[in-house]
Scaffold this motif. Structure first.
Motif, mmCIF file in Angstrom:
data_model
loop_
_atom_site.group_PDB
_atom_site.id
_atom_site.type_symbol
_atom_site.label_atom_id
_atom_site.label_comp_id
_atom_site.label_asym_id
_atom_site.label_seq_id
_atom_site.Cartn_x
_atom_site.Cartn_y
_atom_site.Cartn_z
ATOM 1 N N ASP A 293 40.858 36.345 49.795
ATOM 2 C CA ASP A 293 39.972 37.285 50.489
ATOM 3 C C ASP A 293 40.449 37.580 51.907
ATOM 4 O O ASP A 293 40.192 38.667 52.444
ATOM 5 C CB ASP A 293 38.547 36.738 50.516
ATOM 6 N N ALA B 272 36.576 33.012 36.531
ATOM 7 C CA ALA B 272 35.957 34.339 36.484
ATOM 8 C C ALA B 272 35.783 34.908 37.890
ATOM 9 O O ALA B 272 35.959 36.107 38.108
ATOM 10 C CB ALA B 272 34.609 34.258 35.773
ATOM 11 N N GLU B 273 35.487 34.041 38.853
ATOM 12 C CA GLU B 273 35.260 34.513 40.223
ATOM 13 C C GLU B 273 36.569 34.981 40.863
ATOM 14 O O GLU B 273 36.614 36.043 41.491
ATOM 15 C CB GLU B 273 34.625 33.402 41.062
ATOM 16 N N ARG C 190 37.865 38.421 39.877
ATOM 17 C CA ARG C 190 37.225 39.605 40.445
ATOM 18 C C ARG C 190 38.060 40.203 41.571
ATOM 19 O O ARG C 190 37.811 41.327 42.000
ATOM 20 C CB ARG C 190 35.822 39.254 40.961
ATOM 21 N N ARG C 191 39.065 39.459 42.054
ATOM 22 C CA ARG C 191 39.927 39.955 43.122
ATOM 23 C C ARG C 191 41.082 40.728 42.508
ATOM 24 O O ARG C 191 41.902 40.157 41.777
ATOM 25 C CB ARG C 191 40.467 38.804 43.959
ATOM 26 N N PRO C 192 41.194 42.017 42.785
ATOM 27 C CA PRO C 192 42.209 42.836 42.118
ATOM 28 C C PRO C 192 43.641 42.503 42.514
ATOM 29 O O PRO C 192 44.575 42.918 41.821
ATOM 30 C CB PRO C 192 41.843 44.265 42.543
ATOM 31 N N THR D 274 38.460 37.710 31.525
ATOM 32 C CA THR D 274 38.301 37.827 32.974
ATOM 33 C C THR D 274 39.408 38.641 33.636
ATOM 34 O O THR D 274 39.147 39.402 34.571
ATOM 35 C CB THR D 274 38.226 36.439 33.617
#
Length: 278
Positions: free
Chosen positions: A155, A185-186, A189-191, A223
Motif C-alpha cells: 500500500d 484474499a486481502e 485486492r491490490r492490483p 482471489t
C-alpha cells in the motif's frame, strides 16, 4: 513455451549459503546442468533465477555468477531476481548498479527469516518506493501471519509491481487453510500484486496428493484470477515434495479444464509482460 520464474541454483564451492546446514536435504550442489536436463524435457524454455539467500558479501557475486551461466550457448537463463537489503543505507547505490545490468529483472528480500519489523522501517520502505518506474519487481516471501505486513508495504508503494511467492506459503501439511485464506484474499485486492504458483509441494505432507492442493489452488484462482498469476518451479526446494516433474504434472492437473488462453497466461504470457521477456 513454459517460463520458470523461480529457479534456485546452489554451488557451494562458489558461494556461501549460511542457511543450508539447517535443511540437510538441500545442503548439496544443485547445478544448472542438472536442472536443465529435466526442464527441457518438460517444455521449459526460459528461466528466471531466484536469489538463494547467500551470505550478504556474496550477493553481487551470485548475480554475476548466474549471469555468466546465462551467457553460455543455448542457456535457458534469461534473467535474475537479485537479493537485496533495503534496510541498509547502501541500497540506493546498489539499485543504480543493478539498473545498469539488464540481466536483473527484480529483487527479493526473504522476510520470514528476519524480524517482522524489518519491513516496517522507514529506510526499508523508502528504498522499496525507489523501485517505482524502474521496471524492477519485488518478490514478497512471507508466511501467512506476515501477509498483513506485506500488505502495508504494498500500500505504501502502489506503483511498484510485487510478486507474492509460493501462493503466500500456506501450511498445507498442518491444515492451515483457515489462517491463510483471509490474508491471501486481502492482498489479492491490490492490483499491483501478482501471485506466484510455486512451492506448494514442499508445504504438504510427504504423502501429499493432488486433492490436498486443490482447495489452495482454487482459492488462489478465485482471489487473483489468471491475469495475475505466474508459474515457478522452486527447484530444488520442490524436490522436498517430489521434484520438478512431479510439480509440473500436478500443475498441469490443476489447470485441466482451464482455457488454453489462461494456461498460456500462467505459463508464459504474464511473465513476459511483467519482466519484459522476449
Amino acid at each position: 513455451m513454459i517460463i520458470d520464474t523461480h529457479l534456485h541454483l546452489i554451488y557451494r564451492e562458489r558461494l556461501s549459503y549460511p542457511w543450508l546446514k539447517s535443511v540437510p536435504p538441500l545442503d548439496a550442489d544443485f547445478t544448472y546442468e542438472r536442472y536443465a536436463r529435466e526442464a527441457r524435457r518438460l517444455g521449459i524454455g526460459a528461466v528466471l533465477h531466484m536469489e538463494v539467500d547467500v551470505a550478504e558479501e556474496d550477493i553481487e557475486r551470485e548475480t554475476g555468477f548466474v549471469g555468466d551461466l546465462a551467457g553460455a550457448a543455448e542457456s535457458l537463463l534469461v534473467g535474475a531476481i537479485a537479493s537485496c537489503r533495503p534496510e541498509q543505507a547502501g541500497f540506493a547505490d546498489y539499485l543504480e548498479r543493478v539498473r545498469a545490468n539488464g540481466f536483473v529483472r527484480g529483487f527479493r528480500r526473504v522476510l520470514h527469516v528476519v524480524p517482522d519489523d524489518v519491513s516496517e522501517g522507514s529506510l526499508f520502505r523508502e528504498n522499496i518506493r525507489r523501485l517505482a518506474a524502474t521496471g524492477l519487481t519485488f518478490d514478497l516471501c512471507v508466511l501467512p501471519h506476515q501477509i498483513e505486513k506485506a500488505i502495508a508495504l504494498v500500500d505504501l508503494a502502489p506503483d511498484v509491481p510485487f510478486i507474492l511467492d509460493h501462493c503466500g506459503v500456506p501450511d498445507i501439511k498442518g491444515g492451515g487453510f483457515g489462517v491463510w485464506e483471509g490474508p491471501l484474499a486481502e492482498i489479492a485486492r491490490r492490483p499491483n500484486v501478482t501471485v506466484k504458483l510455486s512451492g506448494l509441494p514442499a508445504y504438504g505432507a510427504e504423502d501429499w496428493t493432488l486433492e490436498h492442493l486443490k482447495p489452495y489452488f482454487a482459492h488462489v484462482v478465485e482471489t487473483f484470477g489468471f491475469d495475475r498469476m505466474v508459474w515457478g518451479s522452486d527447484w530444488p526446494v520442490c524436490t522436498l515434495g517430489g521434484g520438478l516433474s512431479t510439480w509440473m504434472g500436478a500443475t498441469q492437473a490443476l489447470l485441466s479444464g482451464v482455457s488454453l488462453e489462461d494456461k498460456e497466461k500462467v505459463f508464459s504470457a504474464n511473465a513476459r509482460r511483467i519482466w519484459r521477456l522476449p
